[in-house]
Design a protein around this motif. Structure first.
Motif, PDB file in Angstrom:
ATOM      1  N   GLN A 582       0.834  -1.206   0.000  1.00 52.74           N
ATOM      2  CA  GLN A 582       0.000   0.000   0.000  1.00 52.74           C
ATOM      3  C   GLN A 582       0.869   1.255   0.000  1.00 52.74           C
ATOM      4  O   GLN A 582       0.624   2.197  -0.761  1.00 52.74           O
ATOM      5  CB  GLN A 582      -0.918  -0.011   1.234  1.00 52.74           C
ATOM      6  N   ILE A 586       1.158   4.087  -3.005  1.00 53.02           N
ATOM      7  CA  ILE A 586       0.818   5.499  -2.742  1.00 53.02           C
ATOM      8  C   ILE A 586       1.976   6.396  -3.176  1.00 53.02           C
ATOM      9  O   ILE A 586       1.788   7.424  -3.824  1.00 53.02           O
ATOM     10  CB  ILE A 586       0.487   5.695  -1.253  1.00 53.02           C
ATOM     11  N   TRP A 624      -6.918   1.730   0.073  1.00 49.36           N
ATOM     12  CA  TRP A 624      -7.146   2.520   1.299  1.00 49.36           C
ATOM     13  C   TRP A 624      -7.911   1.740   2.370  1.00 49.36           C
ATOM     14  O   TRP A 624      -8.340   2.296   3.364  1.00 49.36           O
ATOM     15  CB  TRP A 624      -7.819   3.858   0.998  1.00 49.36           C
ATOM     16  N   ALA A 630      -3.976   6.648   3.227  1.00 49.30           N
ATOM     17  CA  ALA A 630      -4.554   6.567   1.883  1.00 49.30           C
ATOM     18  C   ALA A 630      -5.991   7.077   1.882  1.00 49.30           C
ATOM     19  O   ALA A 630      -6.439   7.713   0.918  1.00 49.30           O
ATOM     20  CB  ALA A 630      -4.504   5.125   1.382  1.00 49.30           C
ATOM     21  N   GLN A 631      -6.730   6.807   2.969  1.00 51.53           N
ATOM     22  CA  GLN A 631      -8.117   7.305   3.050  1.00 51.53           C
ATOM     23  C   GLN A 631      -8.137   8.829   3.000  1.00 51.53           C
ATOM     24  O   GLN A 631      -8.948   9.430   2.284  1.00 51.53           O
ATOM     25  CB  GLN A 631      -8.773   6.799   4.346  1.00 51.53           C
TER      26      GLN A 631
END
Length: 1367
Positions: A582, A586, A624, A630-631
């Motif tokens: 993740q 990103i 996310w 990420a959210q």
């Protein structure tokens, strides 16, 4: 054909198969926006139709409307949604077996040479001439000491070519002490790495039967034995031994005995010990001068030289090629563009292939993939076996290998060697001469391609797979090899597993570093296939930076959308539950790339391929998921706004994926910022609250979607929301339960809106595509006691009781005045929880919470059992556990709801019920008066109980007084929030389910498509023949009963259906029991319940896809639709899909839903006690229109046109008839009031048989049947007074000029379209004095003159005309 083109053609072909044209002008215009109509097939079908109907008369050109081509509900998502879902990539278990358990390295090598040059051992009699060469050196060509030293150095160099990084220790003619020392040193420094012990015993006696090898004493006057047990104890494990001496098999036997003994003594611990021996225990090494003396060592360390020298003696080149030339082969072994390099490459490919095809897979992994040096030695061992067996010597190994010396791949090696050697003289003479590569790899790829054309899982695997792996190393063959590899992987997970077990993984991982543009498509495809099988590769990809390759591909516009969807899938697997993945994605800007493509694809653009949109959404959702950073980035980039258009996409998979992505944007990590004290980050939290607000609005807009896939994701998203906001949601639920005065009611924002008749929801509705779906007012709260079930069971609930036969108590169980002296502590609790008076900002307004609770309740009583269970889990998160009511044995009178008499405005939640445990504690303390809120009329509820899911300590002394506060258990702060409660969250399945798509073949059509087409053609032919007969044969009386069936339905037969292509009748009763009967064999095929909910009532049975594998559509009286497949096989029925077709206002439920199905348009029409007709597109599983009925009365009968897709007629309770068209939804096409003699409800309506779309038949309950022509809207052109005041059923044949009507007096009358009565069917009472009941249903066979009738006596009869044989 390149795989990219193959994929493109396959995908374009599949889309043309999936998009089914409607074959008539009227519908084409309505679908022009969504569907590309296949003009060629339209033309072909219409030609076929007109030729089939050329004798139909009346000068009408027949269209294919009778045989619609549309097929619905046959996608992957309909296979077994209720039972299970296809699993996504696995990260454990059987699939990871391909991965070498732990890579090994041989770190230390001990070379022990006992040559004693010029002194022969006593037990060897040498021939003359005799083999003399050791390491290709003649020991007698120099002084013995120098020869020994040179041989030792040469052997060292030969081994170094296979393992340059190992440390080498050479012992020349050593003593036991020297060997012990070198062994201990090797093991000490090798630590856990493997140690190689090479023993050349050509100058000492053969090993002893006890397993001893011979060394020297210091003065070389004696041979000293060394037991292998000592050797084993010094070298320990892991180790590999090479024994090049006569009778070497004896040592192997001794080792095996030793290990067996040790294993039995030390609880079976196996030692990693590998043995290679030059010959069997009884054999002597070959002495022929054509071989070197150390032929075994030469095969193991210089295989190409040994193989070519041996081959030369047996080849036609024998005379023309001198041995000395073999030593001058130009090139380097690791340069494949040179002759020597190519020979080495081919040799590696051949030996790998032989091993892979002959060895068990786990042994192949251990010997050929775990350790580079071991793999090289075993490849070369295969050559040793081939060469030495020609000299009657059999090399031995442990683990033992099956014989390989006669494998046919050696022929391919011989041919390649011959082609290379034939060029050798020219290349040696002229260093500038160009080397011609061998055709070996081209031919092997061709063989692999032939296998791909004819092979399958059931056949032997392709033996060329290891060669394909080798070919990936070559640039000139790489593209073709990748394309063929892609085709192979596409055959299924078994093929991917095979390819991985061969060792494909490091090669395709390395290829991600190339920038060759033509390889990109195929590499993405191959990685898609690998990750669809095994998720654990995500770690390797991120470690090697492979994710950036796929992000670049996803962002490129040259690729087909399907291929970019694969890149999105790969990225989704990379970030799935993998924090490092993740973070890496990103950093590489994946969020921006994905949102750009979601935002930038206009409708109907080529880039908005549904699979692409689906996987970009899933990729973002996984990116996310549970990753706050990420959210936040997603919210900052306005992801919620970008997703709104995707929620109305025609493909359910896209909508479900969008809901999944929105749901994972909701943070469930901590309640601190919602329910605890907040610091300086109020601003951020307000932004977050706004974002959550918009996310929940969007999710609620699809809470009544037609696809269970979408509603499942809505439930999961609401579960995440409920987990984060559970305190507020519990408070809202509690505020509905608590007895409220008007002032308190007005002080609650949510309740103020409700009291205002929904005016507070105007802002909400602009977000919603169908306002009727969303709550605009909260319906009555219902409560249930634990003692109500017994009341229902006894069936003696009096109508004056507030329980009113449904087991539901409306309103509060406390007396009306209890609210004035309820426990003040409870009220304070409510206040402190931020419901009435907030001391800090609340993230969302209470109106939104109210809608969420309503949506949760709706999901908890969803017609799909899986969604209903998800809904119940969501309710349990906010402290409500609701139980689905099983049908009770209540009498007819007690099942009717009662009118409520009071008009108190107590706000309540439909379907909520009070905790039964509360009633247990208060037995005997229930007050005598109940507040019953206004319900018009109250309904039975799906939910008969609600309990707190978390165990709370009730306080009996508080609870024993009638005026104690009820909200306390709901607002109790005893709920421990923490990780343990995360297990309560319902889990999303759309990602795993969608991943199953990539495990299936993507490049080839399924094998059974041809059979399906053949069966369809046969059925079309059958249908056209029988339609023609129906149109032209004279219609008889239909009074010949050919079959009769006692369904044993308690409530009588309410719906029946005749299957078109088999002698099967399906019947259902009001309790929604469905039974399937073969009327030719008089056999019951299957029987099952449509659902388990308490509320029962059947509306209609329809066949979906009747020309193909037909599905049974069952419409319930409450508007719920359930569609079954395999319904005629006992116990095998499966629910394909289920959805509520009528979107009620909260607090109201319809019990008189009417539906009809139109195959050619794929539309389902549904209406009832609502002011509109819902038009559902079953292909999209979406409500595409809600057509206002333009009437104050409800619809009582619906019929879809067989000629015009999108056109349907409706009969109303007031006797009026209206015709509608989906193309003009604002108003009916026409309105008529034909039933004027006595205004009663329209019982049946239908379009007349034939191809005139303007004529309609309508039957009223008063008994009159009216024949209408919409071109003359004033009055009916023909009236039949069929039954006086008792008409109960009407059936209109699709093709024959005949209609039938049934009455309450159990009389069926058959009429022609001219109004002539053709016959009367009476049910005669038997000598048992059978009860005369009304005719419940009538239905004609679609293509034959058969009529099925069902009545209140549960008897189903099938009638034909006189000349049909009775069965």
């Amino acid at each position: 054909m390149a795989l990219g083109d193959l994929m493109a053609s396959r995908f374009s072909q599949s889309s043309s198969l999936a998009v089914v044209s409607n074959h008539y002008d009227e519908c084409a215009s309505t679908h022009a926006d969504d569907d590309a109509v296949d003009l060629a097939s339209q033309q072909r079908d219409s030609e076929a139709a007109s030729s089939s109907y050329s004798n139909a008369g009346a000068g009408i050109t027949t269209s294919m409307a009778y045989l619609p081509q549309t097929i619905v509900l046959c996608e992957l998502r309909h296979e077994a949604f209720e039972v299970s879902v296809p699993t996504g990539p696995s990260d454990s278990g059987i699939v990871s077996k391909w991965r070498p358990k732990d890579r090994m390295k041989t770190g230390y090598v001990a070379l022990v040479l006992c040559l004693n040059i010029s002194v022969d051992p006593p037990d060897v009699i040498k021939i003359s001439p005799c083999a003399r060469m050791e390491c290709w050196i003649d020991p007698f060509s120099m002084v013995p000491s120098k020869a020994l030293d040179t041989i030792g150095k040469t052997l060292n160099l030969q081994y170094e070519r296979w393992q340059p990084r190992a440390r080498y220790k050479v012992q020349l003619d050593p003593t036991v002490e020297e060997v012990k020392k070198v062994c201990n040193t090797c093991r000490k420094y090798a630590k856990s790495e493997r140690v190689l012990f090479h023993y050349n015993g050509h100058g000492v006696p053969k090993p002893t039967p006890n397993g001893e090898i011979w060394l020297f004493n210091k003065s070389y006057t004696q041979y000293i034995p060394l037991p292998v047990s000592d050797l084993d104890s010094w070298l320990k494990t892991p180790s590999i031994y090479v024994f090049d001496c006569s009778a070497a098999g004896m040592i192997v036997n001794a080792f095996i005995e030793l290990h067996d003994l040790n294993a039995s003594a030390s609880s079976g611990a196996t030692r990693d010990c590998i043995l290679l021996a030059a010959c069997e225990a009884h054999e002597t090494l070959p002495q022929s001068p054509e071989f070197p003396a150390d032929v075994f060592t030469s095969c193991l360390t210089t295989p190409i030289k040994m193989a070519l020298r041996w081959f030369c003696t047996r080849s036609l080149l024998h005379d023309s090629l001198a041995y000395s030339l073999i030593d001058k082969i130009p090139g380097r072994q690791n340069d494949r563009k040179t002759l020597l390099g190519e020979l080495n490459w081919i040799f590696t490919a051949v030996t790998d292939t032989i091993a892979w095809n002959v060895l068990p897979h786990d042994l192949f992994q251990r010997l050929f993939r775990q350790d580079l040096l071991v793999a090289s030695l075993f490849r070369n061992f295969l050559l040793a076996e081939r060469i030495m067996r020609s000299a009657n010597c059999s090399p031995v190994s442990h683990p033992m290998l099956p014989p390989t010396h006669q494998h046919h791949m050696w022929d391919a090696w011989d041919m390649a060697a011959e082609i290379c050697l034939s060029q050798l003289p020219t290349l040696v003479e002229d260093p500038n001469a160009e080397f011609q590569p061998s055709p070996f790899f081209t031919e092997q790829l061709m063989a692999f391609e032939v296998w791909l054309d004819h092979g399958s899982k059931e056949k032997k695997p392709p033996e060329q797979l290891p060669i394909v792996l080798q070919v990936l190393l070559s640039q000139c063959h790489r593209f073709k090899a990748l394309v063929l590899l892609g085709r192979f992987l596409d055959m299924g997970p078994w093929a991917v597993d095979l390819a991985l077990s061969v060792g494909i993984f490091p090669y395709v991982l390395k290829l991600l570093q190339t920038t060759t543009p033509e390889l990109r498509h195929i590499l993405v495809f191959i990685w898609t296939k690998i990750l669809a099988l095994d998720k654990s590769c995500q770690v390797d990809l991120v470690k090697d930076g492979g994710h950036t390759y796929f992000i670049r591909f996803l962002d490129s516009l040259e690729a087909y959308p399907e291929q970019r969807a694969m890149a999105a899938f790969v990225l989704a697997v990379i970030v799935d539950g993998h924090r490092r993945g993740q973070e890496a994605c990103i950093e590489a800007g994946l969020i921006h790339v994905c949102l750009k493509h979601l935002q930038g694809s206009p409708p109907n653009d080529g880039q908005s391929e549904p699979l692409f949109l689906q996987w970009v959404s899933l990729c973002l959702g996984k990116l996310w998921e549970d990753f706050t950073e990420a959210q936040i980035m997603g919210l900052q980039a306005d992801a919620p706004g970008i997703y709104v258009p995707l929620l109305s996409e025609p493909q359910p998979e896209v909508r479900a994926s969008a809901v999944f992505a929105l749901g994972t944007l909701l943070d469930v990590g901590s309640d601190a910022f919602r329910d605890g004290a907040r610091g300086d980050d109020d601003c951020d939290d307000d932004e977050k609250a706004k974002a959550e607000n918009s996310i929940i609005r969007s999710i609620l807009s699809v809470a009544s979607d037609g696809s269970p896939l979408v509603r499942a994701e809505v439930a999961v998203a609401l579960g995440r929301f409920a987990f984060g906001h559970r305190q507020h949601l519990k408070s809202i639920a509690a505020s509905y339960w608590k007895p409220q005065t008007s002032s308190v009611l007005n002080s609650l924002p949510s309740l103020a809106h409700i009291k205002g008749g929904g005016s507070g929801y105007t802002t909400t509705n602009q977000y919603m595509p169908h306002p009727s779906i969303v709550a605009s007012q909260i319906g009555p709260l219902t409560r249930v006691g634990s003692d109500t079930a017994s009341l229902v069971r006894e069936g003696r609930v009096s109508t004056s009781s507030p329980l009113a036969g449904t087991g539901i108590m409306h309103g509060s169980p406390l007396s009306d005045d209890s609210s004035q002296h309820s426990d003040p502590g409870i009220l304070n609790d409510v206040i402190s929880n931020g419901v009435v008076h907030h001391s800090r900002p609340i993230p969302l307004d209470n109106a939104m919470y109210s809608q969420c609770v309503l949506a949760m309740l709706t999901l908890a009583r969803d017609p799909s059992p899986r969604i209903a269970s998800l809904g119940r889990r969501v309710l349990s998160i906010i402290g409500i556990e609701q139980v689905v009511a099983k049908p009770g044995n209540s009498t007819g009178s007690s099942a009717r709801p009662v009118k409520a008499t009071t008009s108190s405005p107590a706000p309540t939640l439909a379907g909520l019920a009070r905790s039964s445990s509360w009633f247990d504690m208060n037995a005997g303390h229930l007050p005598s008066t109940f507040r019953t809120p206004p319900v018009s009329p109250p309904r039975p509820s799906y939910l008969t109980g609600m309990r707190r899911v978390c165990s709370l300590e009730f306080r009996p002394h508080l609870m024993s007084s009638p005026d104690s506060g009820l909200a306390d258990p709901l607002l109790g702060s005893a709920v421990a929030s923490g990780g343990s409660e995360h297990s309560l969250l319902p889990q999303s399945t759309v990602y795993n389910w969608s991943s199953g798509h990539f495990s299936k073949p993507l490049l080839t059509a399924t094998d059974d498509s041809e059979e399906i087409l053949i069966r369809r053609e046969e059925r079309e032919k059958f249908a056209l023949e029988h339609i023609s007969k129906c149109q032209h044969s004279s219609v008889g009386k239909l009074n010949n009963q050919i079959a009769g069936w006692d369904t044993k339905f308690e409530a009588g037969t309410k719906a029946a259906l005749l299957q078109p292509f088999s002698p099967i009748v399906i019947a259902a009763d009001d309790n929604e029991r469905i039974r399937v009967w073969n009327y030719e064999e008089a056999a019951l095929l299957n029987g099952f319940d449509n659902h388990d909910f308490a509320e029962k009532g059947i509306s209609k049975l329809c066949l979906v896809n009747e020309l193909d594998d037909s599905l049974l559509l069952v419409g319930s009286c409450d508007g719920n639709i359930r569609i079954w497949k395999d319904y005629s096989v006992r116990g095998k029925q499966k629910l394909v899909t289920a959805f509520p077709s009528i979107c009620h206002k909260p607090g109201s439920r319809s019990f008189n839903a009417v539906i009809d199905w139109q195959q050619q348009s794929g539309y389902l029409y549904a209406s009832g006690e609502v002011s509109s007709v819902m038009v559902w597109d079953l292909e999209k599983e979406q409500l595409i229109n809600s057509i206002p009925t333009s009437s104050d009365c409800s619809v009582s009968s619906l019929s879809a046109s067989q000629v015009h897709g999108g056109q349907f007629a409706a009969g109303f309770v007031d006797g009026s008839v209206r015709l509608y068209d989906v193309r003009t939804p604002e108003m009916p096409v026409c309105t008529m009031r034909p039933h004027i003699q006595k205004v009663e409800r329209v019982v049946g309506i239908g379009f007349q048989p034939g191809l005139d779309p303007a004529k309609i038949v309508s039957a009223s309950q008063a008994g009159d049947i009216q024949f209408l022509d919409i071109r003359n809207q004033r009055d009916a052109y023909l009236t039949i007074n069929a039954h006086r005041g008792s008409l109960t059923a009407l059936a209109v044949h699709k093709h024959a000029p005949i209609i039938a009507s049934g009455s309450a007096k159990q009389i069926i009358k058959v009429f022609s379209l001219e109004g002539v009565q053709l016959g009367t069917i009476r049910y005669y009472s038997t000598f048992m004095a059978q009860k005369i009941g009304s005719v419940g249903c009538l239905t004609f066979h679609p293509y034959q003159l058969l009529l099925a009738s069902g009545a209140a006596d549960a008897y189903v009869s099938i009638w034909a005309d006189d000349n049909t044989q009775a069965r």
